[in-house]
Design a protein around this motif. Sequence first.
Motif, short mmCIF file in Angstrom:
data_model
loop_
_atom_site.label_atom_id
_atom_site.label_comp_id
_atom_site.label_asym_id
_atom_site.label_seq_id
_atom_site.Cartn_x
_atom_site.Cartn_y
_atom_site.Cartn_z
N LEU A 134 -17.94 -37.13 -7.41
CA LEU A 134 -19.20 -37.87 -7.41
C LEU A 134 -19.34 -38.71 -8.67
O LEU A 134 -19.07 -38.23 -9.77
N ARG A 135 -19.79 -39.94 -8.51
CA ARG A 135 -20.00 -40.85 -9.64
C ARG A 135 -21.32 -41.58 -9.46
O ARG A 135 -21.46 -42.46 -8.58
N HIS A 136 -22.33 -41.21 -10.25
CA HIS A 136 -23.62 -41.88 -10.16
C HIS A 136 -24.36 -41.68 -11.47
O HIS A 136 -24.26 -40.62 -12.10
N ARG A 137 -25.10 -42.70 -11.88
CA ARG A 137 -25.78 -42.67 -13.17
C ARG A 137 -26.83 -41.57 -13.25
O ARG A 137 -27.24 -41.18 -14.35
N ASN A 138 -27.31 -41.08 -12.10
CA ASN A 138 -28.35 -40.05 -12.11
C ASN A 138 -27.82 -38.68 -11.71
O ASN A 138 -28.58 -37.81 -11.30
N LEU A 139 -26.51 -38.50 -11.83
CA LEU A 139 -25.90 -37.19 -11.65
C LEU A 139 -25.29 -36.74 -12.97
O LEU A 139 -24.77 -37.56 -13.73
N VAL A 140 -25.35 -35.45 -13.22
CA VAL A 140 -24.70 -34.92 -14.42
C VAL A 140 -23.19 -35.08 -14.26
O VAL A 140 -22.62 -34.71 -13.24
N ARG A 141 -22.54 -35.63 -15.29
CA ARG A 141 -21.10 -35.95 -15.19
C ARG A 141 -20.25 -34.73 -15.55
O ARG A 141 -20.48 -34.06 -16.56
N ALA A 185 -34.65 -39.49 -7.10
CA ALA A 185 -34.58 -40.03 -5.74
C ALA A 185 -33.32 -40.87 -5.56
O ALA A 185 -32.69 -40.85 -4.50
N SER A 186 -32.96 -41.62 -6.57
CA SER A 186 -31.74 -42.43 -6.51
C SER A 186 -30.51 -41.55 -6.35
O SER A 186 -29.59 -41.86 -5.57
N ALA A 187 -30.47 -40.44 -7.07
CA ALA A 187 -29.36 -39.50 -6.94
C ALA A 187 -29.31 -38.91 -5.54
O ALA A 187 -28.22 -38.77 -4.94
N LEU A 188 -30.47 -38.57 -5.00
CA LEU A 188 -30.52 -37.98 -3.66
C LEU A 188 -30.02 -38.98 -2.62
O LEU A 188 -29.26 -38.63 -1.71
N HIS A 189 -30.44 -40.23 -2.76
CA HIS A 189 -30.00 -41.27 -1.83
C HIS A 189 -28.48 -41.45 -1.90
O HIS A 189 -27.81 -41.61 -0.87
N TYR A 190 -27.94 -41.39 -3.11
CA TYR A 190 -26.49 -41.51 -3.26
C TYR A 190 -25.78 -40.36 -2.53
O TYR A 190 -24.80 -40.58 -1.79
N LEU A 191 -26.25 -39.14 -2.73
CA LEU A 191 -25.61 -37.98 -2.09
C LEU A 191 -25.67 -38.07 -0.57
O LEU A 191 -24.70 -37.76 0.12
N HIS A 192 -26.81 -38.51 -0.06
CA HIS A 192 -26.99 -38.53 1.40
C HIS A 192 -26.36 -39.74 2.08
O HIS A 192 -25.89 -39.63 3.21
N LEU A 237 -32.46 -34.03 -18.24
CA LEU A 237 -32.93 -35.25 -18.87
C LEU A 237 -32.03 -35.62 -20.04
O LEU A 237 -31.81 -34.80 -20.95
N ASP A 238 -31.53 -36.85 -20.02
CA ASP A 238 -30.67 -37.29 -21.11
C ASP A 238 -31.52 -37.73 -22.31
O ASP A 238 -32.75 -37.52 -22.34
N ALA A 239 -30.89 -38.35 -23.29
CA ALA A 239 -31.60 -38.70 -24.53
C ALA A 239 -32.74 -39.67 -24.28
O ALA A 239 -33.72 -39.70 -25.03
N ASP A 240 -32.63 -40.49 -23.22
CA ASP A 240 -33.68 -41.47 -22.90
C ASP A 240 -34.59 -40.99 -21.78
O ASP A 240 -35.31 -41.79 -21.18
N PHE A 241 -34.54 -39.71 -21.47
CA PHE A 241 -35.36 -39.11 -20.42
C PHE A 241 -35.01 -39.66 -19.04
O PHE A 241 -35.84 -39.67 -18.14
N ASN A 242 -33.78 -40.12 -18.86
CA ASN A 242 -33.32 -40.47 -17.52
C ASN A 242 -32.95 -39.20 -16.78
O ASN A 242 -32.34 -38.28 -17.35
N ALA A 243 -33.32 -39.13 -15.50
CA ALA A 243 -33.05 -37.94 -14.70
C ALA A 243 -31.58 -37.86 -14.34
O ALA A 243 -30.96 -38.86 -13.95
N ARG A 244 -31.02 -36.66 -14.45
CA ARG A 244 -29.65 -36.39 -14.03
C ARG A 244 -29.68 -35.13 -13.16
O ARG A 244 -29.94 -34.03 -13.66
N LEU A 245 -29.45 -35.29 -11.87
CA LEU A 245 -29.44 -34.15 -10.96
C LEU A 245 -28.18 -33.32 -11.20
O LEU A 245 -27.07 -33.86 -11.23
N GLY A 246 -28.35 -32.03 -11.40
CA GLY A 246 -27.22 -31.17 -11.70
C GLY A 246 -27.21 -29.92 -10.86
O GLY A 246 -27.95 -29.78 -9.89
#
Length: 702
Positions: free
Chosen positions: A427-434, A488-495, A514-523
Amino acid sequence: MMFFSTNSLHRRRSRLPSAAAGIHLLLFLSAVLLLASAVLADSISLSFPSFSQDNYGNFNFSHDAGGISLGALQITPDGTDNITFLHNKSGRVIFYRPFRLWEEVSGGRKRIASFNTSFEINVYRPRNSPVPGEGIAFLIAPDQGWPPTDSAGGFLGLTNATLDGQPSNRIVAVEFDNVKQSYDPAGDHVGLNINSVRSNVTAQLSPFGIEISPATAVNYSIWIDYDGADRMIRVHMAQQGKPKPGSPVMSAALDLGEHVNQNSYFGFAAATGTATYELNCVLAWNLTVEDLLPGKNRGSPTAWKIGAGAAAGAVSLAVATAAVWLLRKRTKKRERAAAAETGDEWELEGTLKNLPGMAREFEYAELRKATRNFDEKMKLGQGGFGVVYRGELLEEGKTVAVKRFSREEDMKSQDDFFKELAVINRLRHRNLVRLLGWCHNNGVLLLVYDYMPNGSLDHHLYVGCSAPDGDRPLLPWNRRRQILAGAASALHYLHNEYNECVVHRDIKSSNILLDADFNARLGDFGLAIVLDSGKTSYVDLDPAGIPGTVGYIAPECFHTSKATRESDVFAFGAVVLEVVAGRRPSSVRLPGFHFLVDWVWDLHREGKILDAVDQRLAGDYVVEEAGRLLLLGLACSHPLPGKRPRAADVIQMLSGELPAPEVPPMKPAFVWPAAVPGGGWLTSTSSIMTSSSERQQFNVSK
């Protein structure tokens, strides 16, 4: 309220292999007990957004009640083909089980249960009936018995000339009467009746613009709220689809402890007259009653609430633990036998190393050093599959998160480890934990992720300004909205955007990092799974139990044993409400509500949905956005999976590209399957059906 049919349960068990049948039954009972513990802690609720033939077992239909047709309870006979059959009738429809409405406390006093009910009615006037009559009533009765003989006409199926006014009747009713008797103030009125049809308190409805049975059919919503502490009853009424009015049409003092049996029944009564007739129909019904269970610590309301939940929860946990232990024991034995027979055991390292584009393999010594030998002081959190530690890769100058899976004697944790690694590696998405890498050394299983310096969402929502160290500020509105959009963006990517549909199965605020800028990362993909190519809509759940967390689990998962896109959306809806309200999805600490979604839905029904916004924000939020998000949370939390929005629509609703979803004023019911009371019986009633277009129009608006 969820109803479970013992007949359906028996049929379901008969299809299971004998070895698994007992385990599935234990798990089913565990789920029921877990839900029961949540309900018993505060209140008992039932909800019918409409009625079908499957609901017969929930009610006792007596005397002239017309059964169920066209999605409604027919309190008096149904149909307009034989008008004379509608004359001079009375009927009752009573919910099959009683409710405990008062109990004795010290000093001879009584503690009275509060209740709230809302229902929708249509009192239909046939075209050849210029004057409708007689009326319909919400009823609290001592039993499920029939209305007394000769209770038609103005007696509304409540009393008769002999019994009227006798304290032994033990009934309380709220009447909606459209025929003026000598003791009534007007034709259209509401009245509080205690053991009599001569109302103790009445109020005319004409000042509110309400005609109970106009020439052109109108559906009405009615709210009846009873405060057991203040001994007050309040009645609100409005056309269907409109919010609960700010002022009641009637309010009155009422001490239920003096007038009804300790265990009483709720339902409806209605009647027609000799020359006047109508169809008395209930289209929907919700009821929530404060739970007064016998044997609780009457000296401490808080104690009895905690005790009920803890007892039921303990039983549920014991049943679930026994079931899981039995299943694992059987599974382990089968797997060992199969491996010995085929000689084809799974080798973890070889499988992982052959994965295409596999992440880096770390040395165990490197990760042990990074986590200071997995020091408790480095622990970031703990979940069902293991512990997460902060790790410092000194040579690389990088901070990471290291997840150490729980070690067990069997292969279960290795299976969990492989599932998570196999899913998230691709999986590769900006809102997923890498995922950065992995390690398997002497049975120790480790995954390495990007470190999220701001931790998890739930910590910011609930620690807030009251953090012990005082250095964690309240999460402001713009960040809350930003976090929801990212999740929601992460969920849309997964689905939808990844080349295979991934169902996360454990979406909750503690898994949104939440990363340093409070961006959501689904993990935390320990429960995630890719849909089989032959199944485009669901995956079978592990028979060892229903994965997830109470408050986020979609109701259908307890019964279908399927995980779907829709169940993920349900969990996301719980997160939306949680973020806006600043309250956990369960254990809300609100009287009468165990789940946050029920409280928000009740506020929506009353036209006060913005009261759900986190009060700590002190009004520092965008009103239009808050309203839209709360409606979105309710839409995602719809009890029926097919009514929930898709992830793609959720993104557009969050951004305002799509309008707020339409949400019904009353929470629809999830009934799986319809209840058949144990040892109960059904009263056979005759019902006249009509094919006339006129008859079918009366609840079109429903």
